[in-house]
Design a protein around this motif. Sequence first.
Motif, PDB file in Angstrom:
ATOM      1  N   TYR A  51       9.588 101.686  -5.471  1.00 14.21           N
ATOM      2  CA  TYR A  51       9.786 100.510  -6.312  1.00 14.21           C
ATOM      3  C   TYR A  51       9.845  99.233  -5.479  1.00 14.21           C
ATOM      4  CZ  TYR A  51      11.048 103.486 -10.302  1.00 14.21           C
ATOM      5  OH  TYR A  51      11.037 104.405 -11.326  1.00 14.21           O
ATOM      6  N   PHE A  65      11.446  95.440  -5.896  1.00 13.53           N
ATOM      7  CA  PHE A  65      12.349  94.594  -6.671  1.00 13.53           C
ATOM      8  C   PHE A  65      12.138  93.153  -6.219  1.00 13.53           C
ATOM      9  CE2 PHE A  65      14.202  98.712  -7.129  1.00 13.53           C
ATOM     10  CZ  PHE A  65      14.799  98.706  -8.384  1.00 13.53           C
ATOM     11  N   SER A  96      11.921  89.605  -2.107  1.00 13.92           N
ATOM     12  CA  SER A  96      11.600  90.933  -2.624  1.00 13.92           C
ATOM     13  C   SER A  96      12.055  92.014  -1.661  1.00 13.92           C
ATOM     14  CB  SER A  96      10.096  91.062  -2.887  1.00 13.92           C
ATOM     15  OG  SER A  96       9.363  90.822  -1.709  1.00 13.92           O
ATOM     16  N   GLU A 149      12.057  96.695  -1.277  1.00 11.69           N
ATOM     17  CA  GLU A 149      11.475  97.930  -1.788  1.00 11.69           C
ATOM     18  C   GLU A 149      12.361  99.109  -1.438  1.00 11.69           C
ATOM     19  OE1 GLU A 149       7.736  98.018   0.182  1.00 11.69           O
ATOM     20  OE2 GLU A 149       8.623  98.331   2.144  1.00 11.69           O
ATOM     21  N   TYR A 159      10.975  94.376 -11.444  1.00  6.19           N
ATOM     22  CA  TYR A 159      10.703  95.535 -10.598  1.00  6.19           C
ATOM     23  C   TYR A 159       9.436  96.230 -11.080  1.00  6.19           C
ATOM     24  CZ  TYR A 159      12.079  98.853 -14.218  1.00  6.19           C
ATOM     25  OH  TYR A 159      12.121  99.602 -15.362  1.00  6.19           O
TER      26      TYR A 159
END
Length: 290
Positions: free
Chosen positions: A206, A208, A238, A240, A272
């Motif tokens: 993911y 974010f 960001s 991850e 996300y």
Amino acid sequence: ISLQYDAIKKKDLKKTKTLSIPYYLRCNRESSRAQVWLDNQYFFNLKGYTKNINNYSIGKNSQRVGFIKSKKLEVLYNPKYGNIHYTLNGKTPNKKSSVYNGKMEINDTTQFCYNYFLNDRPIGVKKLAYFEKLMFYEGLTNLKNVKPGLKRITYTGDWGEYKILEMRKVHTSDISRDIIFPKLEKDQKLLVSYTGIIKMKKTLLYIFQLKSAIGFKIFIAGQKIIDKEQTQGMITASGEIALKKGYHHFRLLVVIYEGFQRVKQNNFSISYGKPNSRLIGIGEFQFFHN
């Protein structure tokens, strides 16, 4: 330009009337610049990745990407300007370093440092492509009394002592269904802590992303995903993390100011999704506590 496309049988088209054929502008062969490509994407321009992810910062002419499955690495360059020498441990390549001669498979954490060499002498600026293999974090088990919302606790003050929050005097404490800021009194400044668990529907790597003019720190599964204390205008940050399906620990810290609230400069968004895909906002139905 090389054209890449997949042939699709008519029976699989159904009601689709058009076909999208992606193409890649690979490399100007008259250029002396060498380019690193990862799974047919230009590495130093990968959407969603920054030079500062997971609080990991690397210098100029460097880039980092996290991955969970093996990747194909390719260097596109013009041989008339020399050969590409490289190392896989981040050290500066020299004339005795390995010479690039074709696609490579990246399976583990690797620091690919490379440069042009002509007559055994470096003629360019070395670059570092840092590949970090991420491990999946398991979901929480044996959870009881799971209820919607996050525990919201406010403290007076700024970031100065956030590491010892539990030793500070609590200003207010309640449950918030979403990341909603309390209304402040004139000239008031609070550090707000939201803790609980977040529910992820799929096992994925993911990304974010935070867009905000105020300072945030976000932790998921005990890992710092976003660390932004600046309050100088709207900033995008960001991070991850690889998460397995299920519940994971979640904590968010934010400093809010009445002055910002008064002039409506405390807007923010947290989204996300998968790398290189459209990100969606985190919603209240993902937050729980027990």
